[in-house]
Scaffold this motif. Structure first.
Motif, PDB file in Angstrom:
ATOM      1  N   UNK A   6       0.805  -1.238   0.000  1.00  0.00           N
ATOM      2  CA  UNK A   6       0.000   0.000   0.000  1.00  0.00           C
ATOM      3  C   UNK A   6       0.824   1.268   0.000  1.00  0.00           C
ATOM      4  N   UNK A   7       1.940   1.258  -0.737  1.00  0.00           N
ATOM      5  CA  UNK A   7       2.836   2.427  -0.715  1.00  0.00           C
ATOM      6  C   UNK A   7       2.245   3.582  -1.518  1.00  0.00           C
ATOM      7  N   UNK A   8       2.228   4.736  -0.864  1.00  0.00           N
ATOM      8  CA  UNK A   8       1.747   5.957  -1.512  1.00  0.00           C
ATOM      9  C   UNK A   8       2.834   7.010  -1.423  1.00  0.00           C
ATOM     10  N   UNK A   9       3.046   7.720  -2.530  1.00  0.00           N
ATOM     11  CA  UNK A   9       4.020   8.809  -2.508  1.00  0.00           C
ATOM     12  C   UNK A   9       3.555   9.905  -3.454  1.00  0.00           C
ATOM     13  N   UNK A  10       3.477  11.125  -2.919  1.00  0.00           N
ATOM     14  CA  UNK A  10       3.065  12.268  -3.738  1.00  0.00           C
ATOM     15  C   UNK A  10       4.125  13.357  -3.608  1.00  0.00           C
ATOM     16  N   UNK A  11       4.268  14.139  -4.675  1.00  0.00           N
ATOM     17  CA  UNK A  11       5.132  15.324  -4.640  1.00  0.00           C
ATOM     18  C   UNK A  11       4.212  16.522  -4.844  1.00  0.00           C
ATOM     19  N   UNK A  12       3.925  17.212  -3.758  1.00  0.00           N
ATOM     20  CA  UNK A  12       2.929  18.273  -3.834  1.00  0.00           C
ATOM     21  C   UNK A  12       1.571  17.648  -4.119  1.00  0.00           C
ATOM     22  N   UNK A  13       0.916  18.140  -5.165  1.00  0.00           N
ATOM     23  CA  UNK A  13      -0.397  17.593  -5.513  1.00  0.00           C
ATOM     24  C   UNK A  13      -0.290  16.387  -6.440  1.00  0.00           C
TER      25      UNK A  13
END
Lengths: 248, 221
Positions: A6-13
């Protein structure tokens, strides 16, 4: 074993990884394919702790990577070799010093042992004799081979390759692919290879995973990958994006 | 300590010893100009041996540290920002991390310490060169003898002036290297971003040198 849940990664939006669940079994070579910019390199960097996921779990040998303290993280990184897309050689150092960097960090190796291991690593990638050269004096393929030598010199358990054949001619690509296979066979390492070169993926991988829209779309052996009717995977393999249009 | 100790000497040579020629060049011409302008200003009203006073005070208290600091902001600060910025965008800093090196210990700490330790050394040499150039100008181009110039030098000299000069220089060294490291480390993008980081490092550290200059004058004098 490397496990992502369940890995989640965001850069800003911009959400790059939405919900990635993937397992890399001990001893296998897993190729991760996908379009440019889908987050393949981000995935690799979360495994080695260069990037922290916003959510989810990244485990290497049972250790939760984002939760490791600095000393523990560095201890883990000694078991992981990382081959960068453009080699990332230290341009102020010779080839010898580049390959010796990780070995010197161990702190307990005598200079002659370091020299022996550097020579051994360079011989494995067929770069013996280039010890005194600087990265600027090497071709793209040679730089990648030195980058690989640097990654294997510390005898890691895992090897992570970030697009190892990008920008190389077909012959040099084959040379690098054979080296990846050689490392897996001789050193018994577990490898994760990020690539969008399907020829390479079919040649080197035990399993192929496709990253699409922030999730793992497909995982299977090269044979299963070649036979799948998933329009997204087929579209990518055949270079026909129209096949993926309308797919969920 | 094990990581940065071995690198410190190399950085001290690079930041300090290699900066000496440009610092001495600037100090020499500053000393010459100070002597000539003092002589021009003092004509008639003030005894000419005050040329020595002005050269010594101005060089040690202000121009030695500030001109050297601004010069090294360009030379050292730009060099650090460009080097670390290039390392950042070519993933060399990430590569250090994957090899279990702490980039702060490996790249930043030796540069900060070298700046802190070597800027005062460079400034001490620059101060001496400025005074020497002022003396040579006074005895060759002005109607002044060596004993008169030395009399002026000693007239208002206080050992604290040297301490003040060196304290200021150490703070300049810390600021220039810290700002260079910060902008280098936080570079995002490609070659254009490296250029931008380098420019910012020079501009910000130059401004901070002038702010610190005023700060130390207000606090210590």
């Amino acid at each position: 074993m490397i496990e992502l849940r369940g890995v989640r990664k965001a850069f800003g939006r911009k959400v790059v990884l939405e919900d990635v669940t993937l397992e890399v079994r001990d001893g296998e070579t897993l190729a991760v394919i996908g379009y440019s910019g889908v987050g393949k390199s981000v995935l690799l960097k979360t495994i080695v702790g260069l990037l922290h996921p916003d959510a989810g779990s990244v485990r290497v040998d049972g250790a939760e990577v984002p939760a490791l303290r600095r000393a523990e993280l560095y201890e883990l990184r000694r078991r992981i070799g990382y081959v960068f897309q453009f080699a990332a050689l230290f341009d102020s150092m010779t080839v010898f010093d580049n390959v010796a960097m990780g070995l010197r960090r161990i702190g307990t190796l005598a200079p002659d042992e370091i020299e022996r291991r550097v020579t051994d690593a360079l011989e494995r990638v067929e770069m013996a004799g280039y010890e005194a050269r600087y990265p600027a004096e090497l071709s793209g393929g040679q730089r990648k081979r030195v980058g690989l030598a640097r990654a294997v010199a510390t005898r890691p358990k895992y090897l992570l390759y970030d697009e190892p054949t990008t920008g190389l001619d077909p012959v040099t690509t084959t040379v690098i692919d054979r080296l990846i296979q050689k490392m897996a066979e001789e050193l018994k390492v577990t490898s994760v290879v990020i690539t969008h070169d399907m020829t390479s993926a079919f040649r080197i991988a035990d399993r192929i995973a496709m990253l699409y829209h922030g999730r793992i779309r497909f995982v299977g052996t090269p044979e299963e990958t070649g036979a799948t009717m998933d329009p997204v995977v087929r579209g990518f393999i055949e270079g026909r994006p129209e096949l993926a249009q309308g797919a969920a | 300590m094990r990581t940065w100790g071995a690198l410190l000497v190399g950085q001290m040579a690079r930041l300090g010893v290699d900066s000496l020629p440009i610092a001495l060049f600037i100090a020499a011409f500053t000393g010459i100009v100070l002597a000539l302008q003092a002589s021009y200003t003092f004509t008639g009203a003030i005894p000419l041996y005050f040329v020595g006073v002005l050269v010594q005070k101005t060089m040690i208290l202000e121009l030695g540290p500030v001109l050297t600091g601004l010069t090294l902001a360009g030379r050292v600060g730009a060099n650090i920002a460009a080097e670390l910025g290039t390392m950042r965008v070519t993933e060399q800093i990430d590569a250090l991390e994957t090899l279990a090196y702490d980039p702060i210990s490996y790249l930043v700490v030796p540069r900060l310490l070298a700046g802190l330790l070597m800027f005062p050394v460079v400034v001490a040499f620059a101060n001496a060169m400025g005074v020497l150039a002022g003396w040579l100008t006074a005895i060759n181009l002005l109607d002044l003898s060596t004993p008169e110039f030395v009399r002026g030098l000693r007239l208002f000299f206080r050992p604290f002036d040297v301490e003040f000069s060196l304290i200021k220089s150490a703070s300049f060294g810390l600021v220039v290297t810290a700002i260079g490291c910060f902008f280098g480390f936080t570079t995002l993008g490609g070659a254009e971003a490296v250029g931008r980081s380098t420019t910012r490092a020079v501009v910000v550290s130059s401004m901070l040198i002038l702010v610190l200059d005023a700060f130390w004058a207000a606090v210590l004098l």
